[in-house]
Design a protein around this motif. Structure first.
Motif, PDB file in Angstrom:
ATOM      1  N   ALA A   6       0.824  -1.207   0.000  1.00  0.00           N
ATOM      2  CA  ALA A   6       0.000   0.000   0.000  1.00  0.00           C
ATOM      3  C   ALA A   6       0.858   1.256   0.000  1.00  0.00           C
ATOM      4  N   ALA A   7       1.937   1.252   0.791  1.00  0.00           N
ATOM      5  CA  ALA A   7       2.828   2.415   0.830  1.00  0.00           C
ATOM      6  C   ALA A   7       3.456   2.653  -0.539  1.00  0.00           C
ATOM      7  N   ILE A   8       3.876   1.573  -1.195  1.00  0.00           N
ATOM      8  CA  ILE A   8       4.517   1.701  -2.507  1.00  0.00           C
ATOM      9  C   ILE A   8       3.511   2.139  -3.570  1.00  0.00           C
ATOM     10  N   ALA A   9       2.316   1.528  -3.563  1.00  0.00           N
ATOM     11  CA  ALA A   9       1.294   1.896  -4.543  1.00  0.00           C
ATOM     12  C   ALA A   9       0.880   3.353  -4.371  1.00  0.00           C
ATOM     13  N   THR A  10       0.737   3.792  -3.140  1.00  0.00           N
ATOM     14  CA  THR A  10       0.366   5.182  -2.885  1.00  0.00           C
ATOM     15  C   THR A  10       1.476   6.130  -3.323  1.00  0.00           C
ATOM     16  N   GLY A  11       2.728   5.770  -3.013  1.00  0.00           N
ATOM     17  CA  GLY A  11       3.841   6.599  -3.446  1.00  0.00           C
ATOM     18  C   GLY A  11       3.861   6.784  -4.952  1.00  0.00           C
ATOM     19  N   GLY A  12       3.597   5.701  -5.696  1.00  0.00           N
ATOM     20  CA  GLY A  12       3.543   5.810  -7.148  1.00  0.00           C
ATOM     21  C   GLY A  12       2.368   6.633  -7.618  1.00  0.00           C
ATOM     22  N   ALA A  13       1.230   6.488  -6.949  1.00  0.00           N
ATOM     23  CA  ALA A  13       0.018   7.192  -7.371  1.00  0.00           C
ATOM     24  C   ALA A  13       0.141   8.697  -7.205  1.00  0.00           C
ATOM     25  N   ILE A  14       0.837   9.137  -6.147  1.00  0.00           N
ATOM     26  CA  ILE A  14       0.939  10.574  -5.903  1.00  0.00           C
ATOM     27  C   ILE A  14       2.259  11.160  -6.402  1.00  0.00           C
ATOM     28  N   ALA A  32      -5.328   3.738  -4.413  1.00  0.00           N
ATOM     29  CA  ALA A  32      -4.303   4.345  -5.276  1.00  0.00           C
ATOM     30  C   ALA A  32      -4.963   5.136  -6.406  1.00  0.00           C
ATOM     31  N   PHE A  33      -6.039   4.598  -6.963  1.00  0.00           N
ATOM     32  CA  PHE A  33      -6.770   5.288  -8.041  1.00  0.00           C
ATOM     33  C   PHE A  33      -7.346   6.607  -7.526  1.00  0.00           C
ATOM     34  N   ILE A  34      -7.986   6.559  -6.353  1.00  0.00           N
ATOM     35  CA  ILE A  34      -8.592   7.763  -5.780  1.00  0.00           C
ATOM     36  C   ILE A  34      -7.534   8.831  -5.504  1.00  0.00           C
ATOM     37  N   LEU A  35      -6.421   8.419  -4.898  1.00  0.00           N
ATOM     38  CA  LEU A  35      -5.376   9.383  -4.560  1.00  0.00           C
ATOM     39  C   LEU A  35      -4.721   9.971  -5.807  1.00  0.00           C
ATOM     40  N   ALA A  36      -4.572   9.141  -6.847  1.00  0.00           N
ATOM     41  CA  ALA A  36      -3.977   9.651  -8.092  1.00  0.00           C
ATOM     42  C   ALA A  36      -4.831  10.780  -8.671  1.00  0.00           C
ATOM     43  N   ILE A  37      -6.139  10.623  -8.640  1.00  0.00           N
ATOM     44  CA  ILE A  37      -7.034  11.664  -9.142  1.00  0.00           C
ATOM     45  C   ILE A  37      -6.937  12.917  -8.265  1.00  0.00           C
ATOM     46  N   ILE A  38      -6.974  12.729  -6.942  1.00  0.00           N
ATOM     47  CA  ILE A  38      -6.913  13.872  -6.020  1.00  0.00           C
ATOM     48  C   ILE A  38      -5.622  14.654  -6.213  1.00  0.00           C
ATOM     49  N   TRP A  39      -4.497  13.946  -6.289  1.00  0.00           N
ATOM     50  CA  TRP A  39      -3.206  14.628  -6.430  1.00  0.00           C
ATOM     51  C   TRP A  39      -3.090  15.315  -7.794  1.00  0.00           C
ATOM     52  N   SER A  40      -3.731  14.747  -8.820  1.00  0.00           N
ATOM     53  CA  SER A  40      -3.687  15.374 -10.141  1.00  0.00           C
ATOM     54  C   SER A  40      -4.527  16.647 -10.174  1.00  0.00           C
TER      55      SER A  40
END
Length: 498
Positions: A253-261, A362-370
């Protein structure tokens, strides 16, 4: 000292053939497709090397498949795995503009060192979980599963900080984000198969497991994020992976989140090192607490292991230990003999749905950070700037490996639901493919160490990370997880033998 912006290849509009994210998807999908072989009666990846927990080093690695073990030696399996990964990664590296000769030499060196680190890390006295000690003929162990990853990172740090000329030469092949994202794409298939297996379990446990996971992580993640930002002054780049690592599923989860953001790759890897140590501590404490206080609520104890222990191996091992300990105490104290495996099932099922949540979050965070463009200093764009964010910009910034993860997961899930007869073969194939996932993860850890300045590692706030983890885990996560497990599993008992 080496400073590499591994996000550069995925920032902005980069051609697909030079895009690290897309190459992670393609390599991951290629291995995924080969992993489908057993469904069609062909074992295409059974030769991949697997490093196992050992007391005799001559038996520390060998082919994953039993069929290949009869005809192929461990060294042959290792060499074939190396050659396969060398060819695949060299093709991608060449397309992205790397020197083929330098990449091949660097990859070979990194691969050899990483394998040696994994073998050391799987020594029984280091890696064996308590439930495996008797089988291995040992009386104690540190219980540090996945310690090979940490050893690889430490060796990388030593080379990177004390042998800069060697590090500079190996840098061409040190691709931490590419390695980890490829591994996560492969991971999607393994989680898809786990989900199919969970669907065959008792429906009550599955439904309650889903509810428990949703309830827990709607609470866990925002609270950990808030504490990290408000009281320990971490930037969003650090706070988000830290919250995911503590809340969802540890290392992955930490790695997936790091990549997403789009965090720097060192962020999730430092967090992973802390997570692995805490998992070992949890495995020592929680089963004992379960036996002492929850032997009359065994399913609550099992679900608690799944919600609380932050790694797949650690959660399942804790579930197995708890299952054994509580059955023994219940028989002694009450004369009731519970059927074996139900507490383990509760822990495993809960953990499966936690794993599924990795991709969703990860999908949700990628959208938020974008959209909000959260930056390293913790600021964000104005309302007017947010309004000008186009769909194409979100797509350019969106981490493509999440798509690969979701694709492998969904394809296997839908296929298995429509044809349950493939599940057993699919599990075999994804297990073999997952061998590559483990290797890509290990290569990532070594590469991170290689490109990291150790003084900046401490400046980043290792002490604060440990403090946040300790406060959040022992302050509320364990107890909220226990409360939620009690809500959904209170009064449900395993079948009684006889």
């Amino acid at each position: 000292m080496i400073h590499t912006d591994t996000n550069a290849s995925v920032s902005g509009k980069v051609p697909m053939l030079k895009n690290e994210d897309w190459w992670a998807v393609w390599l991951g999908l290629f291995i995924f497709v080969l992993g489908l072989g057993p469904i069609f009666g062909a074992d295409l990846l059974g030769w991949v090397v697997k490093v196992t927990t050992w007391t005799d080093i001559s038996k520390s690695f060998g082919p994953m498949s039993k069929a290949y073990k009869e005809t192929m030696s461990g060294p042959a399996s290792l060499f074939l795995t190396y050659l396969f990964m060398l060819v695949l990664t060299t093709i991608g590296a060449k397309a992205m503009g790397a020197s083929v000769k330098r990449f091949a030499i660097g990859f070979t060196t990194i691969f050899v060192i990483t394998i040696l680190c994994m073998i050391v890390g799987e020594n029984a006295y280091i890696a064996a979980s308590p439930d495996k000690q008797a089988k291995l003929g040992i009386s104690w162990s540190m219980g540090l599963g996945e310690m090979g990853f940490i050893i690889a990172m430490i060796v990388g740090l030593v080379i990177g900080n004390f042998f800069p000329k060697v590090a500079n030469y190996l840098e061409e092949a040190a691709k931490p984000e590419w390695f980890i994202k490829t591994g996560i794409v492969i991971l999607g298939a393994a989680i898809g198969v786990k989900t199919l297996g969970a669907l065959g379990l008792a429906s009550t446990v599955i439904i309650r497991g889903i509810c428990a996971v949703v309830e827990a992580y709607l609470i866990y993640w925002p609270v950990v994020y808030f504490i990290s930002r408000k009281y320990f002054k971490f930037t969003p780049e650090w706070a988000a992976p830290l919250a995911s690592g503590i809340s969802i599923c540890g290392v992955s989860a930490a790695i997936a989140t790091g990549g997403a953001i789009r965090s720097r790759p060192i962020v999730p890897v430092i967090l992973s090192a802390v997570i692995i140590v805490f998992v070992a501590v949890e495995m020592l404490i929680l089963p004992w607490l379960g036996q002492t206080f929850l032997y009359e609520e065994p399913m609550v104890a099992g679900a608690w292991m799944g919600l609380a222990v932050k790694s797949d191996g650690g959660a399942v091992a804790s579930g197995a230990i708890t299952d054994s300990m509580i059955r023994a105490k219940a028989l002694k104290e009450t004369g009731v003999k519970y059927e074996e495996g139900w507490m383990l099932m509760a822990a495993t099922t809960t953990k499966v749905f936690i794993d599924i949540f990795i991709g969703v979050w990860a999908f949700i965070l990628a959208i938020i950070w974008s959209v909000f463009k959260l930056n390293e200093k913790g600021g964000k764009s104005s309302a007017g700037e947010r309004g000008r964010v186009s769909a194409s910009e979100i797509w350019d910034r969106f981490p493509k490996f999440v798509i690969g993860f979701a694709l492998t997961f969904i394809l296997l899930l839908i296929w298995g639901l429509n044809d349950p007869g493939i599940v057993k073969a699919a599990k075999t194939g994804t297990d073999h493919a997952n061998g590559f996932r483990t290797l890509f993860f290990a290569l990532c850890f070594f590469s991170i160490g290689l490109i990291t300045n150790v003084r900046k590692l401490w400046d980043a706030g290792m002490g604060r990370i440990v403090a946040v983890y300790t406060i959040c885990l022992f302050g509320f996560i364990l107890w909220v997880g226990l409360f939620i497990s009690w809500i959904f599993y209170h009064g449900i008992l395993p079948p009684i033998v006889g």
